[in-house]
Design a protein around this motif. Structure first.
Motif, PDB file in Angstrom:
ATOM      1  N   LEU A   1       1.225   1.316  -9.100  1.00 13.82           N
ATOM      2  CA  LEU A   1       0.216   1.170  -9.826  1.00 13.82           C
ATOM      3  C   LEU A   1       0.268   0.176 -11.372  1.00 13.82           C
TER       4      LEU A   1
ATOM      5  N   GLU B   1       5.464   5.659  -8.024  1.00 18.19           N
ATOM      6  CA  GLU B   1       4.083   5.139  -7.813  1.00 18.19           C
ATOM      7  C   GLU B   1       3.231   4.997  -9.226  1.00 18.19           C
TER       8      GLU B   1
ATOM      9  N   GLU C   1       0.963  -2.077  -0.592  1.00 16.29           N
ATOM     10  CA  GLU C   1      -0.306  -2.132  -0.664  1.00 16.29           C
ATOM     11  C   GLU C   1      -0.570  -3.345  -0.461  1.00 16.29           C
TER      12      GLU C   1
ATOM     13  N   GLN D   1      -8.524   1.756 -11.418  1.00 15.60           N
ATOM     14  CA  GLN D   1      -6.723   1.718 -11.468  1.00 15.60           C
ATOM     15  C   GLN D   1      -6.542   1.994 -12.834  1.00 15.60           C
TER      16      GLN D   1
ATOM     17  N   ASP E   1      -6.677   4.696  -2.008  1.00 11.26           N
ATOM     18  CA  ASP E   1      -5.903   3.672  -2.566  1.00 11.26           C
ATOM     19  C   ASP E   1      -7.130   2.791  -1.526  1.00 11.26           C
TER      20      ASP E   1
ATOM     21  N   GLU F   1      -8.531  -0.892  -2.397  1.00 11.69           N
ATOM     22  CA  GLU F   1      -8.822  -2.301  -1.151  1.00 11.69           C
ATOM     23  C   GLU F   1      -9.543  -2.765  -0.908  1.00 11.69           C
TER      24      GLU F   1
END
Length: 662
Positions: free
Chosen positions: A443, A439, A1, A423, A367, A371
């Motif tokens: 997170l 994943e 990320e 989230q 995602d 962001e």
């Protein structure tokens, strides 16, 4: 990320972290920094008071101050009232970047088969999987050899980009760009040559053409390699590869094969559609976006904006416009470029467009949506800290904000808290739908970062009780994923210990720092710079505990101070052996050691340490730096308690006050 980075620890590297804070107007001014370590020197030749005072009195470049005095008509003898000279720095913006470790990293995108890329991202790529091999070969047949090599070069560049080597990454991106921009014959001209070939060779009979291409076999469709080979053998003088691309993309669906119906469709294509086939390939736009990301990381946002505009045009033509995720990622990079140009209002304008469209297309838990929320919160936070607010004081509706700085702090908190809420909802959804491998761990680390950012914003606003639960949650999330000795774990422990110290929870802070000391010694070694840095902050907590103990039992406090002194001397020796004498960390440790000496009445050693710290900071930072003012204030306070040193005390304290007033 892409997004914010936490400080990393490396053996032998300087331990100063982006969380290092300077004292001043910022609410974070007294934060304990992990890597702002300090050292004492027992064996160093101690400076004299005359040398210290000479450094304070010695004028620096006065050209700016002289022009200011001339403009205001101030006599020369009053120049002392102007305060220290030197260029004014924007300390508030540095506080955000250094203290919160927030950065806007541009987004890069890999090219290739979507399923293969998804498995690679999840870490489940198995080269022995037959289905994966088939997908890989099919994708190569669809895009052709030049574009396939361009995609590989692009993906190699992304690996270097993630390692931080932007120069090597840019070299691979440029090679990919060359492969994507090979000269191609116009589609209309290629189609004319093919029609002439069919008339001449097969009398216009397409069934005979397809039978010849099938080489007498019964085939429903032809692959790229067979089509190109047979067509060349039949005497076609044009570009079989270009012709195959036109036929394969004639109905907007590319499967790597062509049938007789697709050949007929291309022969009936209208001129407007042929012009669309001449557009540059979408891969070129993606590579341009990645190359722009390198320019952003190298501090060239204007060059990056030019490439991003070209990338947006190419990808926009070949996709569904601004509703396509690839276009939205490019627009988000445009926002990051404007933010790096300090135009946060323009950046927020692009972020709002991306956020609205991305939420409508992919949902609120995507995602890229998270962001975009991060970029939004960052921009509001920068505006609040820089006090450079243009459009928030006088708005278009002619109303005014009474407190634009506070409003932008609130907006930053709203963005980061909304990001955290989404989230957490995404993490809860993993209980029903099993995530890809790795994943959930990623997170949890992102959630921990959001907690840490929100906690530090609360602390900046002096809301310590509200910051504590967020920082404790950050530690809990990281402990689920990371080992005890992980640098990310150590950094978060440090932040939590700093807050506990401010809240006078000394026992809790001491327990946290003890865990950090054990982990740092195990991972980096007892003689490492990082272990010494942890030891310094452990001593700082001991110092504050000793000050608290001195209120009711001086003997217990003296024992605590002596323990802190012994540990600080060991820290000093370890750090001087690595960094040498003239270093800001040396000055910081000398400053703390002087404070400990002064706390239990050893003024002689305290004076030597304060003078040493002041000389180093004057030499490295200049007279106008806040760290220098801190040392001058400490030494002036000591002189004020010493007979026949009151004039020197006044001079030092006045200098410190002038710097801090600025």
């Amino acid at each position: 990320e892409a997004g914010p980075r936490s400080p990393k620890f490396a053996q032998g590297a300087s331990p100063r972290s982006p969380r290092t804070v300077r004292s001043g107007r910022s609410g974070f001014s007294s934060r304990i920094s992990w890597l702002t370590s300090a050292r004492s020197r027992r064996s160093q030749r101690q400076p004299t008071r005359a040398k210290v005072l000479q450094q304070i009195r010695e004028p620096e470049d006065t050209s700016r101050a002289a022009r200011l005095r001339k403009r205001l008509g101030i006599p020369k003898e009053e120049e002392e009232e102007l305060g220290p000279d030197g260029d004014e720095e924007d300390e508030e913006f540095k506080d955000v970047v250094e203290e919160l470790s927030l950065e806007l990293d541009p987004l890069v995108e890999e090219l290739g088969d979507p399923e293969v890329l998804a498995r690679k991202k999840a870490g489940t790529l198995d080269i022995d999987d037959d289905d994966l091999v088939r997908r890989f070969k099919k994708h190569k047949a669809i895009v052709g050899k030049p574009l396939f090599e361009a995609e590989n070069a692009n993906n190699l560049g992304i690996e270097y980009f993630r390692f931080g080597d932007t120069h090597a990454a840019a070299a691979y991106f440029k090679r990919a760009l060359e492969l994507c921009t090979t000269d191609r014959k116009p589609a209309a001209e290629e189609l004319r040559d093919f029609k002439a070939f069919v008339r001449e060779k097969f009398n216009g009979d397409l069934q005979k053409l397809f039978h010849a291409l099938s080489d007498g076999e019964w085939r429903l469709a032809l692959g790229r390699k067979r089509f190109a080979t047979v067509l060349k053998r039949l005497g076609y003088t044009g570009s079989p590869g270009r012709l195959f691309e036109m036929m394969d993309h004639g109905d907007d669906e590319s499967d790597g094969k062509i049938s007789s119906d697709e050949i007929i469709t291309v022969l009936k294509t209208k001129e407007a559609r042929l012009r669309e086939l001449d557009y540059e390939v979408v891969q070129k736009g993606i590579v341009l976006n990645n190359l722009a990301a390198c320019h952003l990381m190298d501090g060239e946002p204007t060059v990056a904006l030019q490439k991003l505009r070209a990338a947006s045009t190419i990808v926009h033509r070949q996709t569904h416009g601004e509703d396509d995720p690839r276009v939205q990622r490019i627009l988000l990079n445009v926002a990051i470029a404007y933010a790096r140009l300090d135009d946060c209002d323009a950046a927020l304008n692009f972020v709002s467009k991306v956020l609205e469209r991305r939420e409508a297309a992919s949902g609120i838990l995507d995602d890229d949506v998270l962001e975009a929320l991060y970029v939004s919160g960052y921009c509001f936070l920068v505006k609040a800290n820089r006090f450079d607010i243009v459009y928030d004081r006088k708005r278009m509706d002619k109303n005014q904000q009474d407190n634009p700085v506070g409003v932008n702090y609130n907006l930053a908190q709203c963005a980061f808290k909304e990001r955290l809420r989404r989230q957490q909802a995404k993490l809860k959804g993993f209980e029903e739908d099993a995530p890809r491998e790795g994943e959930e761990e990623q997170l949890r680390l992102a959630i921990a970062l959001s907690h840490e950012i929100i906690g530090e914003i609360h602390e900046k606003r002096c809301e310590y009780d509200r910051a504590l639960p967020h920082l404790e949650s950050a530690v809990m999330q990281k402990e689920v994923v990371l080992d005890q000795g992980d640098p990310e774990m150590l950094s978060t422990w440090n932040v939590l210990a700093a807050l506990c110290t401010r809240l006078r929870r000394f026992d809790q802070a001491l327990q946290i720092m003890q865990k950090a000391m054990v982990a740092a010694s195990t991972v980096f070694g007892e003689e490492s710079l990082n272990a010494a840095s942890v030891g310094f902050h452990y001593c700082l907590v001991l110092f504050k505990i000793g000050v608290d103990q001195a209120k009711y039992d001086r003997e217990i406090a003296r024992t605590t101070f002596e323990d802190a002194t012994a540990r600080l001397c060991d820290v000093h020796d370890a750090q001087v052996g690595i960094l040498g004498d003239e270093d800001l960390d040396v000055a910081a440790t000398s400053q703390l050691l002087g404070s400990v000496y002064m706390a239990y009445g050893n003024r002689t050693d305290a004076r030597r340490q304060f003078e040493s710290a002041l000389l180093v900071r004057v030499g490295l930072c200049g007279r106008t730096d806040l760290a220098t003012a801190s040392s001058a204030h400490a030494l002036g306070s000591l002189y004020a308690r010493t007979p026949r040193r009151h004039e020197e005390a006044i001079q030092l304290l006045r200098k410190a006050a002038l710097v801090r007033e600025r």
